[in-house]
Design an enzyme around this catalytic site. Sequence first.
Site, short mmCIF file in Angstrom:
data_model
loop_
_atom_site.label_atom_id
_atom_site.label_comp_id
_atom_site.label_asym_id
_atom_site.label_seq_id
_atom_site.Cartn_x
_atom_site.Cartn_y
_atom_site.Cartn_z
N SER A 128 0.79 -1.23 0.00
CA SER A 128 0.00 0.00 0.00
C SER A 128 0.82 1.28 0.00
CB SER A 128 -0.95 0.01 1.20
OG SER A 128 -2.02 -0.88 0.99
N LYS A 131 -0.17 3.64 -2.65
CA LYS A 131 -1.20 4.68 -2.53
C LYS A 131 -0.63 6.09 -2.45
CE LYS A 131 -4.70 1.71 -0.31
NZ LYS A 131 -3.97 0.45 -0.14
N SER A 185 -5.30 3.36 4.62
CA SER A 185 -4.97 2.40 3.56
C SER A 185 -6.23 1.72 3.02
CB SER A 185 -3.97 1.37 4.08
OG SER A 185 -3.03 1.04 3.10
#
Length: 354
Positions: A128, A131, A185
């Site tokens: 993640s 992101k 997340s």
Amino acid sequence: MIKLAFAALISLLFVSVPATAAQGRQAAGKTVLVKKHHVKKSKALRVSVADTGDRVVKRVVSVRGKRKVVYQRMLTAAPAVPTMGDLAGLNLTRDPLDLKSSVALVLDQVNSEVLFEKNSNVALPIASITKMMTGLVVVEAQQDMNEMLTVSEEDVDRAKFSSSRLKVGSQLTRAAMLHIALMSSENRAASALGRNYPGGLSAFVEAMNAKARGLGMRDTHYVDSSGLSKMNVASARDLARLAQAAYQQPLLRQFSTDPKAQVEANGRLLQFGNTNHLVANPGWDIGLQKTGFINEAGRCLMMQTIIEGRSVIMVFLDSKGKQSRTADAGRMRKWLEALRPASLTGSTPYSNGM
């Protein structure tokens, strides 16, 4: 052995069944009272673990005062899944801080001086942390942050079946989607951000990779906006470049470091917390951060912080243990605090790279 186990279980079932009470009868208007027969519950005297080789263990129990041997099938924990770093042998690399992360990089944010590195040039899954690039592309595209986006079936994780508090049909502003994608997340939020880019998700991923190339992230490649795929890869050095660029965006700094937030989805207020507990720790001054985890990547962390008056960027990849990445950050902080006075006299930073 299977026959013996089956016979023992059948025997136990017979002795454990309560004796049937005598039948009550109606005769000549009189009721015959029936005395109930109570059976003492079984209790284990001791447990003798004898591995039979078929996930079966032997137990010695007491049934109505008599010792009986029964066999029970046991469930064993699934073996740990090796990360991509493990498969590359990076977990064998040692360092003076005994970090639990196979990859580490710390550099001075002002002059890009490398203060500590360990396997920092190896491209690995980043989970993640992806992101953060998602956020950078959204912000630089100057999309309307007040536009309402809807979570669709396309945003549901069908590969790893990760959970989400955003139900299909939930509507949030683009700002709220970005906020919880960076802070908590949220995978469906990150997917919705990419899907609502001009040209759709494929165009968004192409923009992510173009931005990576523009930043000189030569070991980086993206295939989705959430980081759920192990094909999202980057080196620690590349992620330091990403952190430098993302830090220039005030919205990314704020959204990624908020300890908690409320967002409204379809008229309901949802509470979200930060996946990095260090942002709520008053002993840390963190200006940007992103965590990540999938089995192939291990625990990952990228953040900007100030230590002894020096702005630094830290990257930890392929860390083992739920709190290991933040524990490694703590070890690194202590090391830098001790290094700082000596560094003014020209000490040599630590380097162990590939």
